[in-house]
Scaffold this active site. Structure first.
Site, PDB file in Angstrom:
ATOM      1  N   GLU A  89       0.797  -1.221   0.000  1.00 55.98           N
ATOM      2  CA  GLU A  89       0.000   0.000   0.000  1.00 55.98           C
ATOM      3  C   GLU A  89       0.825   1.264   0.000  1.00 55.98           C
ATOM      4  O   GLU A  89       2.005   1.265   0.318  1.00 55.98           O
ATOM      5  CB  GLU A  89      -0.986  -0.015   1.170  1.00 55.98           C
ATOM      6  CG  GLU A  89      -0.444  -0.616   2.440  1.00 55.98           C
ATOM      7  CD  GLU A  89      -1.437  -0.606   3.583  1.00 55.98           C
ATOM      8  OE1 GLU A  89      -2.215  -1.563   3.671  1.00 55.98           O
ATOM      9  OE2 GLU A  89      -1.411   0.345   4.370  1.00 55.98           O
ATOM     10  N   CYS A 102       3.658   8.250   0.962  1.00 52.84           N
ATOM     11  CA  CYS A 102       4.330   7.247   1.785  1.00 52.84           C
ATOM     12  C   CYS A 102       4.300   5.938   1.005  1.00 52.84           C
ATOM     13  O   CYS A 102       3.234   5.448   0.642  1.00 52.84           O
ATOM     14  CB  CYS A 102       3.560   7.114   3.097  1.00 52.84           C
ATOM     15  SG  CYS A 102       4.147   5.802   4.154  1.00 52.84           S
ATOM     16  N   CYS A 109       6.648  -7.601   6.443  1.00 53.25           N
ATOM     17  CA  CYS A 109       7.803  -7.089   7.185  1.00 53.25           C
ATOM     18  C   CYS A 109       8.188  -8.099   8.252  1.00 53.25           C
ATOM     19  O   CYS A 109       7.325  -8.703   8.882  1.00 53.25           O
ATOM     20  CB  CYS A 109       7.439  -5.757   7.839  1.00 53.25           C
ATOM     21  SG  CYS A 109       8.807  -4.974   8.711  1.00 53.25           S
ATOM     22  N   CYS A 113       7.498  -5.468  15.027  1.00 52.64           N
ATOM     23  CA  CYS A 113       7.118  -4.490  16.061  1.00 52.64           C
ATOM     24  C   CYS A 113       5.710  -4.827  16.549  1.00 52.64           C
ATOM     25  O   CYS A 113       4.806  -5.062  15.748  1.00 52.64           O
ATOM     26  CB  CYS A 113       7.171  -3.065  15.507  1.00 52.64           C
ATOM     27  SG  CYS A 113       8.818  -2.565  14.971  1.00 52.64           S
ATOM     28  N   CYS A 116       2.525  -2.845  15.389  1.00 57.37           N
ATOM     29  CA  CYS A 116       2.447  -2.480  13.968  1.00 57.37           C
ATOM     30  C   CYS A 116       1.725  -3.550  13.161  1.00 57.37           C
ATOM     31  O   CYS A 116       2.060  -4.729  13.204  1.00 57.37           O
ATOM     32  CB  CYS A 116       3.841  -2.256  13.404  1.00 57.37           C
ATOM     33  SG  CYS A 116       3.850  -1.877  11.644  1.00 57.37           S
ATOM     34  N   GLY A 156       7.083  -2.511   5.371  1.00 53.54           N
ATOM     35  CA  GLY A 156       8.445  -3.015   5.159  1.00 53.54           C
ATOM     36  C   GLY A 156       9.502  -2.210   5.885  1.00 53.54           C
ATOM     37  O   GLY A 156       9.253  -1.115   6.380  1.00 53.54           O
ATOM     38  N   SER A 188      12.916   5.818   6.539  1.00 52.59           N
ATOM     39  CA  SER A 188      12.691   5.569   7.965  1.00 52.59           C
ATOM     40  C   SER A 188      13.081   4.132   8.311  1.00 52.59           C
ATOM     41  O   SER A 188      12.644   3.189   7.659  1.00 52.59           O
ATOM     42  CB  SER A 188      11.199   5.791   8.262  1.00 52.59           C
ATOM     43  OG  SER A 188      10.892   5.415   9.575  1.00 52.59           O
ATOM     44  N   LEU A 212      12.369   5.119  17.108  1.00 51.25           N
ATOM     45  CA  LEU A 212      12.956   4.783  18.410  1.00 51.25           C
ATOM     46  C   LEU A 212      11.873   4.242  19.348  1.00 51.25           C
ATOM     47  O   LEU A 212      11.990   3.151  19.893  1.00 51.25           O
ATOM     48  CB  LEU A 212      13.662   6.016  18.995  1.00 51.25           C
ATOM     49  CG  LEU A 212      14.477   5.782  20.256  1.00 51.25           C
ATOM     50  CD1 LEU A 212      15.615   4.796  20.029  1.00 51.25           C
ATOM     51  CD2 LEU A 212      15.034   7.108  20.799  1.00 51.25           C
ATOM     52  N   HIS A 213      10.843   5.031  19.556  1.00 54.49           N
ATOM     53  CA  HIS A 213       9.627   4.603  20.254  1.00 54.49           C
ATOM     54  C   HIS A 213       9.784   4.251  21.732  1.00 54.49           C
ATOM     55  O   HIS A 213       8.796   3.835  22.367  1.00 54.49           O
ATOM     56  CB  HIS A 213       8.948   3.423  19.551  1.00 54.49           C
ATOM     57  CG  HIS A 213       8.606   3.678  18.110  1.00 54.49           C
ATOM     58  ND1 HIS A 213       8.309   4.922  17.601  1.00 54.49           N
ATOM     59  CD2 HIS A 213       8.514   2.823  17.055  1.00 54.49           C
ATOM     60  CE1 HIS A 213       8.053   4.830  16.308  1.00 54.49           C
ATOM     61  NE2 HIS A 213       8.180   3.571  15.944  1.00 54.49           N
ATOM     62  N   ASN A 287      -2.022   4.956  15.865  1.00 53.92           N
ATOM     63  CA  ASN A 287      -3.185   4.627  15.067  1.00 53.92           C
ATOM     64  C   ASN A 287      -3.702   3.270  15.541  1.00 53.92           C
ATOM     65  O   ASN A 287      -3.057   2.252  15.304  1.00 53.92           O
ATOM     66  CB  ASN A 287      -2.712   4.493  13.609  1.00 53.92           C
ATOM     67  CG  ASN A 287      -3.574   5.267  12.664  1.00 53.92           C
ATOM     68  OD1 ASN A 287      -4.799   5.260  12.785  1.00 53.92           O
ATOM     69  ND2 ASN A 287      -2.936   5.921  11.725  1.00 53.92           N
ATOM     70  N   CYS A 328      -0.416   1.940   9.152  1.00 58.89           N
ATOM     71  CA  CYS A 328       0.478   1.296   8.222  1.00 58.89           C
ATOM     72  C   CYS A 328       0.167  -0.201   8.111  1.00 58.89           C
ATOM     73  O   CYS A 328       0.231  -0.929   9.081  1.00 58.89           O
ATOM     74  CB  CYS A 328       1.871   1.539   8.782  1.00 58.89           C
ATOM     75  SG  CYS A 328       3.166   0.751   7.934  1.00 58.89           S
TER      76      CYS A 328
HETATM   77  N1  SAH Z   1      10.204  -0.113   9.062  1.00 57.09           N
HETATM   78  C1  SAH Z   1      10.396   1.310   9.034  1.00 57.09           C
HETATM   79  C2  SAH Z   1       9.386   2.047   8.172  1.00 57.09           C
HETATM   80  C3  SAH Z   1       7.960   1.608   8.167  1.00 57.09           C
HETATM   81  S1  SAH Z   1       6.994   1.935   9.602  1.00 57.09           S
HETATM   82  C4  SAH Z   1      10.431   1.855  10.441  1.00 57.09           C
HETATM   83  O1  SAH Z   1      10.247   1.109  11.373  1.00 57.09           O
HETATM   84  O2  SAH Z   1      10.695   3.043  10.590  1.00 57.09           O
HETATM   85  C5  SAH Z   1       6.769   3.662   9.621  1.00 57.09           C
HETATM   86  C6  SAH Z   1       6.503   4.239  11.001  1.00 57.09           C
HETATM   87  O3  SAH Z   1       5.155   3.998  11.432  1.00 57.09           O
HETATM   88  C7  SAH Z   1       7.389   3.635  12.075  1.00 57.09           C
HETATM   89  O4  SAH Z   1       7.842   4.647  12.929  1.00 57.09           O
HETATM   90  C8  SAH Z   1       6.412   2.719  12.786  1.00 57.09           C
HETATM   91  O5  SAH Z   1       6.867   2.371  14.063  1.00 57.09           O
HETATM   92  C9  SAH Z   1       5.153   3.510  12.754  1.00 57.09           C
HETATM   93  N2  SAH Z   1       3.919   2.776  13.016  1.00 57.09           N
HETATM   94  C10 SAH Z   1       3.653   1.474  12.801  1.00 57.09           C
HETATM   95  N3  SAH Z   1       2.392   1.163  13.174  1.00 57.09           N
HETATM   96  C11 SAH Z   1       1.840   2.306  13.633  1.00 57.09           C
HETATM   97  C12 SAH Z   1       0.560   2.640  14.160  1.00 57.09           C
HETATM   98  N4  SAH Z   1      -0.408   1.726  14.276  1.00 57.09           N
HETATM   99  N5  SAH Z   1       0.347   3.919  14.536  1.00 57.09           N
HETATM  100  C13 SAH Z   1       1.307   4.857  14.398  1.00 57.09           C
HETATM  101  N6  SAH Z   1       2.533   4.606  13.892  1.00 57.09           N
HETATM  102  C14 SAH Z   1       2.802   3.337  13.529  1.00 57.09           C
END
Ligand code: SAH
Length: 336
Positions: A89, A102, A109, A113, A116, A156, A188, A212-213, A287, A328
């Site tokens: 997507e 985006c 992936c 995480c 995610c 990804g 990213s 980083l999160h 989200n 995402c």
């Molecule tokens: N793999 C890469 C890029 C894809 S994810 C990365 O980790 O950076 C893009 C961003 O969206 C990342 O920061 C990810 O942690 C975040 N993300 C994933 N799921 C999400 C959600 N449900 N709400 C908000 N951000 C989210």
């Protein structure tokens, strides 16, 4: 047989030289595919017929398909079907400065995480370079717009498909292709340390964002498995090396999840580990998706104010996707 949208101009120049042709033919082909958006090689009229036939033997211009579109306020989400029937997507966002897109870098992936949606479906394969380029081409064509910014933040992990992603960046950045300024491209990563270091040496001038999160390994280990391979200190050291080589401020992405990483202590700890680095923090409202128990934090402003008070540049990401399957990977995971 390679897709023309996956080729760098120097590769095409070499191809023509090997055929005993002038290398400017490559510029002519780029003109057709990137400027005129002509998808039929037979219509490249300034290339002589025999050469067009040869081109058709060696290359194709097969297109991925837009399978579904979901529309929200200032945002559209696209489900693409690839030639092998896999789905990815892309998300188009309308900002005051223009459009940003985006794009996805892999089918699924493997980073896993916990919060995610993309990672619920394991990686099937890397995206080919042309499949990334065509996400831009097809959306620009369908919407009749020019995209100003591209962020590689869809499905990804771009640094898990490093070579194709770097080729993609070089292609869209090239003046004879899409001519997207390096400063208008952001990649990213969840923190694949060796690739961050490799990327640092490339001097591409594109923006780097790190997901980083969490402000410490204890929390990050719980939500991001990659942290067990490269912990926070190793990851931030790689970012420091990147910053020594590139004078470009790095974005630290921090998704705000209720009761997981949004306390005042987390904010102070985050400020202390980032102190003195040329970075800014982008707080991402979580989200929510139906598949996880995680909830969106209500403490974003509070968290932001602590970071600001500690001297850390901080912004909050504008929310787009809420009304549609904005998280995402959600659109794909509904389809699969
Ligand atoms: N793999 C890469 C890029 C894809 S994810 C990365 O980790 O950076 C893009 C961003 O969206 C990342 O920061 C990810 O942690 C975040 N993300 C994933 N799921 C999400 C959600 N449900 N709400 C908000 N951000 C989210």
């Amino acid at each position: 047989m390679k897709n023309l949208y996956g080729l760098k101009i120097n590769e095409l120049e070499e191809y023509f030289i090997n055929l005993g042709e002038k290398k400017f033919k490559a510029s002519q082909v780029f003109e057709w595919v990137y400027k005129k958006r002509e998808f039929n090689i037979d219509n490249f009229t300034n290339i002589k017929k025999e050469l067009r036939e040869q081109l058709k033997k060696d290359f194709n211009l097969n297109l991925i398909k837009i399978k579904k579109v979901e529309e929200g306020i200032d945002v559209k989400k696209y489900l693409f079907e690839l030639l092998d029937n896999n789905y990815i997507e892309g998300v188009l966002m309308h900002h005051d400065y223009g459009y940003s897109l985006c794009i996805s870098s892999e089918v699924g992936c493997n980073m896993g995480c916990k919060f995610c949606e993309s990672g619920r479906l394991k990686k099937i394969r890397n995206l080919e370079t042309y499949e990334m380029v065509e996400q831009i081409i097809l959306i620009e064509k369908r919407e009749n717009i020019r995209i100003d910014r591209v962020v590689i933040m869809g499905i990804g992990e771009p640094f898990d498909n490093y070579e194709n992603v770097i080729n993609f960046i070089k292609i869209i950045n090239h003046p004879k292709a899409l001519a997207l300024g390096a400063r208008h491209i952001t990649v990213s990563t969840c923190g694949i340390v060796p690739k961050i270091l490799e990327f640092a040496n490339l001097d591409l001038q594109v923006n780097l964002a790190l997901s980083l999160h969490a402000p410490n390994d204890e929390i990050r280990n719980k939500i991001m498995p990659i942290n067990k391979v490269y912990n926070i200190s190793q990851t931030l050291n790689a970012i420091k090396k990147y910053l020594e080589k590139n004078n470009r401020r790095v974005t630290i992405e921090y998704v705000m999840i209720n009761m997981v990483n949004d306390s005042d202590e987390c904010a102070y700890e985050l400020a202390s580990i980032l102190k003195g680095m040329n970075v800014y923090v982008n707080l991402i409202p979580y989200n929510e998706t139906n598949n996880f128990e995680f909830k969106k934090s209500k403490r974003i402003n509070n968290f932001k104010n602590i970071l600001l008070k500690c001297g850390i540049n901080t912004t909050v990401r504008k929310e787009f996707g809420g009304s549609i399957s904005g998280a995402c990977g959600q659109l794909r995971s509904k389809e699969v």
